[in-house]
Structure formats: C-alpha cells, structure tokens
Design a protein around this motif. Structure first.
Motif: not given
Length: 500
Positions: A271-279, A301-302, A310-313
């Motif tokens: 797998f690939t881990l993608i992050g992060t946001t700041d909200r 972003g990716a 990639i998509r959310p799905a």
C-alpha cells in the motif's frame, strides 16, 4: 463505590494513554515512582495512532522559523531509532523541485540546515538527484527533473505507545485501560481521583497528577476545577491508504500550489500512505474521520505528481487524528506551532502538570522534562533522564541489526511465511520469541486467524499489550485490518469473546 485506602497512595497518576502519557509513565516508573496510568479507551486510540508515522525534524517548520523545535526533533530521530530499531527505521524522502512553487535555493538552504543543526550521525546526508534517472522518478508524471533526496525516520506509532506502556508496567506501573476519570480534586494533601470502568466506580489517590489527555487537556482541567486561560487549537490531520503506487522503498515529500505539503509513503508492503491535511477541528473527539473533501484533496494532490491517478473509490482505508496545538495566533492551521508547553499548578498544593501540544518525535524529551519538573514535589523520583539509551521492549539489538533479527527468526521458525516473519520482527523485535517459544510448526501456535495472525500472537496482545477488541488488535497492535476479511475478523472476535 470502591475506594482504595489512603495509605495505598500512588506517587503519580498519569491521565492519558497516548504517546506523551505513556512516555511520562515509563520515565517516572524507571526513576522509582509508584505510577498509575489511566486511559479511558485503548492505548493510542486517539491522536497517537493517527499520525503520518514519521520520526522527523519537520522540514516545513523551518519556513515558520521553528528552529529550536526542528533542532530538538532532529536530535531525537537517531535516539529513538537506537532504542526501538524494530518499530523505527530510516527512510529516504524524495523532494521534487516544482516550477512556480518554492525556489530551488530555498529547498537547498532548508535541506542544508536540516542536515546540520540536529547532530545527524548515522543517517545519510541530502543528495541532489535527477528524477529522469533516479528510481523514484519512474512513478512520477513526465516533466520532473531536479530533486533532492534526504533522510528521516518511519515509526509504527501505535506500537511505540504500547511499548512505552509495557516498559512502564515492567517497572511496576499500574496500567489501566478503558478507565475514565470522572472527576478529581485535591484533598488532604493529595489527589482524590474518581474513575469509571467495567468494574464500576472506584477512587484512587495520588500525590501528583499529569494531564496528558491531548485534545481533551482543557476538559480535564475543568473536571479538576482548575480552569485556565490557555487556548488550544485543534487541527485535524487526515490520511488515506491506497494500493501501492510505486515499487521502491523511497517516500515522497510533495508541495502543493496552496503552499501546503504532503507525503506519500510505502506502507505495509502492498500500500501507499498519503497525508496529511491541516483543518481546524470543531467537532467531537470520539469518532474523528476524514471528510469527503479531505479525501478528494489528498487524491487530487497525489494526481498532480504520480503517473497512476487515484480516486476516492480507490481508498482502502482512511483515518484522521486531532492534533492539540498551542494556539499561537497563526492565521493558517499548518503554521501553528508543533512545539509543546508544560504547565505546573502546584504551589503549596499537590501538583498538577498539564501537557499542551507536542509531536510524536519529541515525546521522549517531553517526558523527561515533565518528570524533571515533578522531582521537587515527589521524593520518590530519583536520578535524571535515563530513557535516551534504554531500549524499549524488543529493541535490545543494534540499530542497524533488523535484517539479522529477521534472518534469525526465519531460521528458527522456518514454517512461518517470509512476510509474516518480517511483520513479526518489525512489531516485537527480540520479544517475538516470548510467544513464538519453542514452536516447531504452525500448529504449535494454535488457531490461525489468517495472514499470519496466530492464537499465540493474539494471546500475547491480550495478556501483555492490553488488547481487548479486534480493533485494538487489527488496527493498533498491528495493521492486519488491511488484510483480514470479514469471516476471519468474526472468528477472531468469537475467540476474544470466549477468552475475555
């Protein structure tokens, strides 16, 4: 209500089973204090298991002039690798230069400082690279050329917390999970703490209290009738996990046009881990999750960088944590300081030490500073900072010796799949043999729940690591939740029901 005798008093009650609380409990127990650790849920069930899983200085903090924080964090990188080489390992990060964003001179200067202000010794230095020829360039869209490759560290964040708690318990700390603090008050020169657990309501006593409840730090102060004018900024960081986007061991540090950055990291082999946001986060703390907007933001972003879109799905797992940051008035959440503040309320009364802010990389240093602040109030505390060179459970082997450890387990337990041996070594280190024992075949480890999770390992999680649910086991003690299917999870849950 069950109330312990006042003569049976703890030196220190630490409230909060995240990385800071467990680190403080470990340090204080190792200095001779009688310690009680209270956590209302599972260990690491909040922010401490929802990080980007990096032991790093924070390269982007340099542009916010957080030089002291970056220096402290960089100094801790190799110390933490040295005491936990099974769950922490070095990683090389690729930073492409992107036309129109931060200029190349700024990246070079930042990386020069990053290499030199933190006492780097074992980690390799930054290199300028050409992504048209470098292995990390193959997964990117066409058009990227100059870039930089620098060092930082990766950590299994939830296991870091559990191992600190385990070491605290091995040094006689009383660790109680699923135990909420209902109220606490000063009484007769100590703290009277009312707790609620499956055993009902109980009262315990302690000479001092540490408030290490992270995002709930102000709430606990109110329950202790110690309101403060300190303000916290709760910032949500969200992450997504997708099927593997690249076939090498490098991670990526990417820039976005809005000025933010994000990481793409090799994760759990497939797998690939993608992050992060700041909200900014203004919701509750019980069930924190990424919003659909944040997931879409990370996918977009990716897609600016990777050839494979990639998509959310495509997201197989997502998670979010709320960082309790000291409110320094920053206009943007990403600019708010990741530093910490320790505030001691104890003049002429039993002390209450509150932890505000912090980051996972500085947890050990924070813990040592916190215990030092309590020493004048707790005669039981002896000695100085001892944790910088003391291995966490399973980490008593050379920091570059993980490959030898894996090879030794593979030799002694040849019936285990190579991927399982690798996972076990990186989770338990030398302590894997505590539950592998003298097993000569898989049947000696009991039931097989799938993907290498045996009954022997599950029992170890329950008896030595405070696991009580399948979520504890599959998403914090391990990440096998990414692999087990529903029937396998159901079988594990039936086993837990019978055992507990």
């Amino acid at each position: 209500m069950n109330e312990t005798p006042r003569a049976d008093i703890y030196d220190l009650a630490v409230i909060g089973g995240g990385v800071n609380g467990c680190g403080i409990a470990r340090d204080a127990a190792g200095r001779g204090a009688r310690v009680l650790l209270l956590e209302q849920g599972d260990l690491a069930s909040g922010t401490s298991s929802a990080s980007t899983k990096l032991i790093h200085g924070g390269l982007r903090y340099l542009e916010h002039y957080e030089f002291a924080l970056v220096r402290e964090s960089l100094a801790e990188r190799e110390r933490l690798w040295g005491i936990a080489p099974h769950i922490i390992h070095p990683m090389r990060f690729v930073l492409p230069w992107t036309r129109g964003l931060r200029p190349r001179w700024m990246l070079r200067l930042g990386l020069f400082l990053y290499d030199h202000i933190g006492g780097r010794r074992a980690l390799p230095a930054t290199q300028a690279i050409d992504l048209r020829r470098h292995p990390a360039g193959a997964a990117l869209k066409a058009g990227f050329g100059p870039g930089y490759c620098y060092s930082d560290g990766w950590v299994d964040d939830a296991r870091l917390v559990v191992l600190n708690a385990r070491d605290a318990a091995d040094r006689s700390a009383d660790v109680r999970t699923r135990t909420a603090v209902v109220r606490l008050a000063r009484a007769d020169g100590h703290w009277r703490i009312v707790t609620q657990s499956q055993r009902g309501e109980e009262v315990v006593h302690a000479r001092a209290v540490v408030n290490a409840t992270g995002p709930a730090v102000l709430d606990l102060l109110h329950r202790a009738d110690r309101p403060t004018d300190r303000h916290m900024r709760l910032v949500r960081g969200s992450h997504i996990v997708v099927p593997r986007l690249f076939d090498h061991g490098f991670a990526y540090f990417f820039q976005l046009p809005d000025g933010r950055i994000f990481f793409a990291i090799p994760y759990e082999r497939d797998f690939t881990l993608i992050g992060t946001t700041d909200r900014d986060h203004d919701g509750g703390l019980d069930h924190v999750a990424p919003s659909a907007e944040e997931i879409a933001y990370l996918c977009e972003g990716a897609n600016r960088y990777f050839a494979r879109s990639i998509r959310p799905a495509d997201v197989v797992w997502s998670y979010a944590g709320v960082r309790p940051l000291v409110d320094d008035g920053s206009a943007k959440p990403e600019a708010a300081t990741r530093g910490y503040r320790l505030e001691l309320d104890g003049e002429g009364a039993p002390p209450l030490l509150s932890v505000f802010g912090g980051k996972i990389t500085t947890y050990r240093h924070l813990a040592a500073e916190a215990v030092d602040m309590l020493k004048p109030h707790l005669p039981a505390l002896k000695g100085d900072d001892w944790t910088a060179a003391a291995p966490l459970p399973g980490g008593d082997f050379p920091m570059t010796g993980l490959a030898d450890l894996i090879a030794g387990l593979a030799r002694d337990y040849p019936f285990l799949e190579p991927t399982t041996v690798d996972r076990i070594a990186r989770a338990y280190g030398t302590q894997a043999r505590l539950w592998l024992g003298e097993a000569k075949d898989a049947s000696a480890l009991g039931l097989d729940f799938g993907h290498g999770l045996s009954e022997a390992e599950a029992a170890h999680m329950v008896t030595r690591e405070w696991a009580q649910t399948s979520e504890d086991m599959l998403w914090r003690r391990s990440k096998l939740g990414l692999r087990l299917d529903r029937p396998q999870v159901a079988r594990l849950e039936r086993w837990l029901e019978e055992r507990l």
